[in-house]
Design a protein around this motif. Structure first.
Motif, mmCIF file in Angstrom:
data_model
loop_
_atom_site.group_PDB
_atom_site.id
_atom_site.type_symbol
_atom_site.label_atom_id
_atom_site.label_comp_id
_atom_site.label_asym_id
_atom_site.label_seq_id
_atom_site.Cartn_x
_atom_site.Cartn_y
_atom_site.Cartn_z
ATOM 1 N N ALA A 192 0.822 -1.211 0.000
ATOM 2 C CA ALA A 192 0.000 0.000 0.000
ATOM 3 C C ALA A 192 0.854 1.258 0.000
ATOM 4 N N ASN A 193 1.960 1.202 0.722
ATOM 5 C CA ASN A 193 2.807 2.390 0.871
ATOM 6 C C ASN A 193 3.454 2.810 -0.441
ATOM 7 N N ARG A 194 3.642 1.866 -1.357
ATOM 8 C CA ARG A 194 4.278 2.199 -2.632
ATOM 9 C C ARG A 194 3.410 3.133 -3.471
ATOM 10 N N ILE A 195 2.085 3.164 -3.189
ATOM 11 C CA ILE A 195 1.187 4.073 -3.886
ATOM 12 C C ILE A 195 0.858 5.287 -3.022
ATOM 13 N N ILE A 196 0.633 5.068 -1.737
ATOM 14 C CA ILE A 196 0.229 6.163 -0.848
ATOM 15 C C ILE A 196 1.348 7.176 -0.656
ATOM 16 N N THR A 197 2.574 6.698 -0.481
ATOM 17 C CA THR A 197 3.696 7.616 -0.264
ATOM 18 C C THR A 197 3.906 8.578 -1.426
ATOM 19 N N PRO A 198 3.887 8.125 -2.679
ATOM 20 C CA PRO A 198 4.027 9.087 -3.777
ATOM 21 C C PRO A 198 2.919 10.134 -3.806
ATOM 22 N N ILE A 199 1.679 9.719 -3.538
ATOM 23 C CA ILE A 199 0.570 10.675 -3.533
ATOM 24 C C ILE A 199 0.774 11.709 -2.434
ATOM 25 N N ALA A 200 1.110 11.239 -1.240
ATOM 26 C CA ALA A 200 1.327 12.147 -0.113
ATOM 27 C C ALA A 200 2.525 13.055 -0.363
ATOM 28 N N THR A 201 3.545 12.538 -1.015
ATOM 29 C CA THR A 201 4.740 13.331 -1.304
ATOM 30 C C THR A 201 4.441 14.454 -2.278
ATOM 31 N N VAL A 202 3.617 14.163 -3.280
ATOM 32 C CA VAL A 202 3.207 15.216 -4.217
ATOM 33 C C VAL A 202 2.478 16.323 -3.476
ATOM 34 N N MET A 203 1.595 15.935 -2.575
ATOM 35 C CA MET A 203 0.863 16.925 -1.784
ATOM 36 C C MET A 203 1.826 17.754 -0.939
ATOM 37 N N MET A 204 2.693 17.077 -0.192
ATOM 38 C CA MET A 204 3.634 17.769 0.692
ATOM 39 C C MET A 204 4.572 18.686 -0.082
ATOM 40 N N SER A 205 5.064 18.200 -1.213
ATOM 41 C CA SER A 205 6.029 18.978 -1.991
ATOM 42 C C SER A 205 5.417 20.231 -2.592
ATOM 43 N N SER A 206 4.103 20.270 -2.688
ATOM 44 C CA SER A 206 3.433 21.452 -3.235
ATOM 45 C C SER A 206 3.439 22.624 -2.261
ATOM 46 N N SER A 207 3.924 22.390 -1.035
ATOM 47 C CA SER A 207 3.914 23.438 -0.018
ATOM 48 C C SER A 207 4.688 24.675 -0.470
ATOM 49 N N PHE A 208 5.826 24.472 -1.136
ATOM 50 C CA PHE A 208 6.641 25.611 -1.560
ATOM 51 C C PHE A 208 5.926 26.445 -2.616
ATOM 52 N N ILE A 209 5.179 25.780 -3.492
ATOM 53 C CA ILE A 209 4.421 26.494 -4.514
ATOM 54 C C ILE A 209 3.274 27.270 -3.878
ATOM 55 N N ILE A 210 2.603 26.656 -2.890
ATOM 56 C CA ILE A 210 1.508 27.339 -2.193
ATOM 57 C C ILE A 210 2.025 28.576 -1.477
ATOM 58 N N VAL A 211 3.161 28.456 -0.807
ATOM 59 C CA VAL A 211 3.757 29.617 -0.125
ATOM 60 C C VAL A 211 4.043 30.720 -1.129
ATOM 61 N N SER A 212 4.655 30.353 -2.245
ATOM 62 C CA SER A 212 5.019 31.343 -3.269
ATOM 63 C C SER A 212 3.792 32.071 -3.810
ATOM 64 N N CYS A 213 2.733 31.312 -4.094
ATOM 65 C CA CYS A 213 1.519 31.921 -4.653
ATOM 66 C C CYS A 213 0.822 32.828 -3.639
ATOM 67 N N CYS A 214 0.746 32.380 -2.384
ATOM 68 C CA CYS A 214 0.018 33.143 -1.360
ATOM 69 C C CYS A 214 0.714 34.451 -1.015
ATOM 70 N N ILE A 215 2.027 34.421 -0.867
ATOM 71 C CA ILE A 215 2.726 35.631 -0.433
ATOM 72 C C ILE A 215 2.811 36.683 -1.539
ATOM 73 N N LYS A 216 2.467 36.285 -2.753
ATOM 74 C CA LYS A 216 2.445 37.262 -3.851
ATOM 75 C C LYS A 216 1.126 38.028 -3.896
ATOM 76 N N THR A 217 0.147 37.609 -3.117
ATOM 77 C CA THR A 217 -1.138 38.310 -3.082
ATOM 78 C C THR A 217 -1.038 39.534 -2.183
ATOM 79 N N SER A 218 -2.075 40.358 -2.195
ATOM 80 C CA SER A 218 -2.081 41.574 -1.379
ATOM 81 C C SER A 218 -2.094 41.266 0.118
#
Length: 434
Positions: free
Chosen positions: A361-387
């Motif tokens: 199960a972990n061979r599928i769940i870990t990649p999905i969770a990693t994609v979610m976690m790794s998106s944190s830097f993009i979310i930070v970048s997008c949010c701090i560019k707003t007003s």
């Protein structure tokens, strides 16, 4: 064999827990720990643009998610121990390149490699071994082990930059690379995939496992029924991967911007680093607490408590400009949650799939969770560019926590993986015992 029934913490069990905690620490130091500390120093020294390199942290996470499929499959075919040794050696190479290479392309490869091989020795290696050793007490054990994640901000963030300033980037990372090689050697000679391999019982408890321990062939011949196709059709796979991964994502988003957030609202950077360090120490209690709640209430209820807690703490974070008290409350609370999610995610996989089907199960769940976690830097970048700047990030994270609360609420906690009795029965039938 050790026959204690009331404690998981036999000498060899403690050794495994400490070792896996060090792997969690190493992964966090070489990835999230780099963002606020070493990477800016590297860019300043070599004349590179920090903002151009930061996205590669996310790209490395995405590649790591894909490669996790390979490493978890390798852990199933070979062993989690094999994966740990291989990935630690490759991580050593990446660490040395990180500190020595002045070639831009090679440096970016080392940034990506740190994340890819870190995912391998942590998620495809350490978490599998922990599930093998502690199938029943995984909640409380992971509560202790994931303290390694929080300790990165206690050990790495304050002292490694000072070491770089004192002796230089290259010597420091040669030492780091050597440390990875030493960990690989320790794995070869001292780490076992299953407690039965070194005369111990899972959870340090022989109850109900005497027959299984008598036949080591079972563990080597077991073939999980959870194929990739079957897993992709299993709702819990997506609920854990996306839901628990999203909680991991907002935790990393907070940690990665804490120093910059404090500076942006008028605090000195020295105060911000102090907050990061002290909140990490206090946050160790939170890591243990979620492990305790996991063990006592179950992983699902513990995660629901997590969702409510972190949502409230992000709201508190909106009031950080009003005074240091709000900074301390939000930082200490969320840092405790960060250690908690790294406990709760693998624990939920173990709860639903058990130790026999955990790797599958972990061979599928870990990649999905990693994609979610790794998106944190993009979310930070997008949010701090707003007003709204960092306030937008905190609102976004609070909303995500509320949404995931309902995802967790609808996740069925019933175990669907094979039990010890199922595996024993199947093996007996194949052997012609019945």
């Amino acid at each position: 064999m050790n026959s204690k029934k009331n404690s998981w913490a036999g000498p060899k069990q403690l050794g495994i827990a400490i070792f896996c905690g060090i792997l969690f620490l190493a992964y966090t130091c070489m990835n999230t720990g780099m963002t606020n500390t070493i990477l800016p120093m590297v860019c300043e020294t070599r004349g590179w643009e920090y903002s151009n390199i930061l996205p590669f942290m996310s790209y490395g996470g995405y590649i790591g998610a894909i490669s996790a499929l390979f490493f978890t499959q390798l852990a199933m075919k070979k062993s989690p121990k094999f994966v740990i040794v291989l990935s630690l050696i490759l991580a050593a190479v990446c660490a040395i390149l990180y500190g020595t290479s002045e070639n831009y392309a090679i440096f970016l490869i080392s940034v990506i490699g740190n994340r890819v091989f870190g995912m391998a020795y942590q998620a495809a290696g350490a978490t599998v071994i922990l599930t093998n050793w502690f199938p029943r007490t995984k909640g409380i054990v992971l509560g202790w082990v994931t303290m390694g994640i929080i300790l990165s901000d206690v050990i790495w963030s304050p002292y490694i930059p000072s070491a770089v300033a004192a002796i230089g980037l290259t010597p420091v990372f040669l030492i780091v690379g050597t440390a990875f090689v030493i960990l690989a050697l320790i794995t070869v000679f001292s780490v076992h995939n299953y407690p039965e391999e070194c005369g111990c019982y899972p959870d340090n408890d022989p109850t109900g496992l005497v027959e299984l321990n008598a036949d080591d062939v079972i563990k080597k011949s077991y073939d999980s029924s959870f194929t990739v196709k079957k897993l992709l059709k299993t709702p819990q796979v997506w609920q854990i991967g996306i839901g628990w991964g999203a909680l991991w994502m907002i935790g990393v988003a907070f940690v990665s911007q804490l120093v910059n957030r404090c500076v942006s609202i008028g605090y000195e950077s020295s105060f911000a680093v102090h907050v990061l360090q002290i909140s990490s120490i206090i946050g160790l209690f939170g890591s243990w607490l979620f492990g305790f709640l996991d063990q006592k209430l179950g992983t699902k209820k513990a995660t629901l408590i997590f969702c409510v807690s972190i949502a409230v703490l992000f709201v508190v974070g909106l009031f950080q400009p009003q005074g240091q008290a709000m900074v301390w409350i939000s930082a200490c609370g969320i840092m405790g949650c960060v250690g908690g999610i790294c406990n709760l995610q693998p624990s939920m996989v173990g709860t639903i799939f058990g130790r026999w089907d955990f790797s599958a199960a972990n061979r599928i769940i870990t990649p999905i969770a990693t994609v979610m976690m790794s998106s944190s830097f993009i979310i930070v970048s997008c949010c701090i560019k707003t007003s709204l700047g960092y306030n937008a990030l905190y609102v976004c994270c609070a909303v995500i926590a509320v949404i995931i609360f309902f995802v967790v609420l609808t996740t069925k906690e019933k175990m669907i993986g094979a039990t010890d009795e199922d595996v024993l029965k199947t093996t007996d039938e194949r052997s012609g015992y019945e």
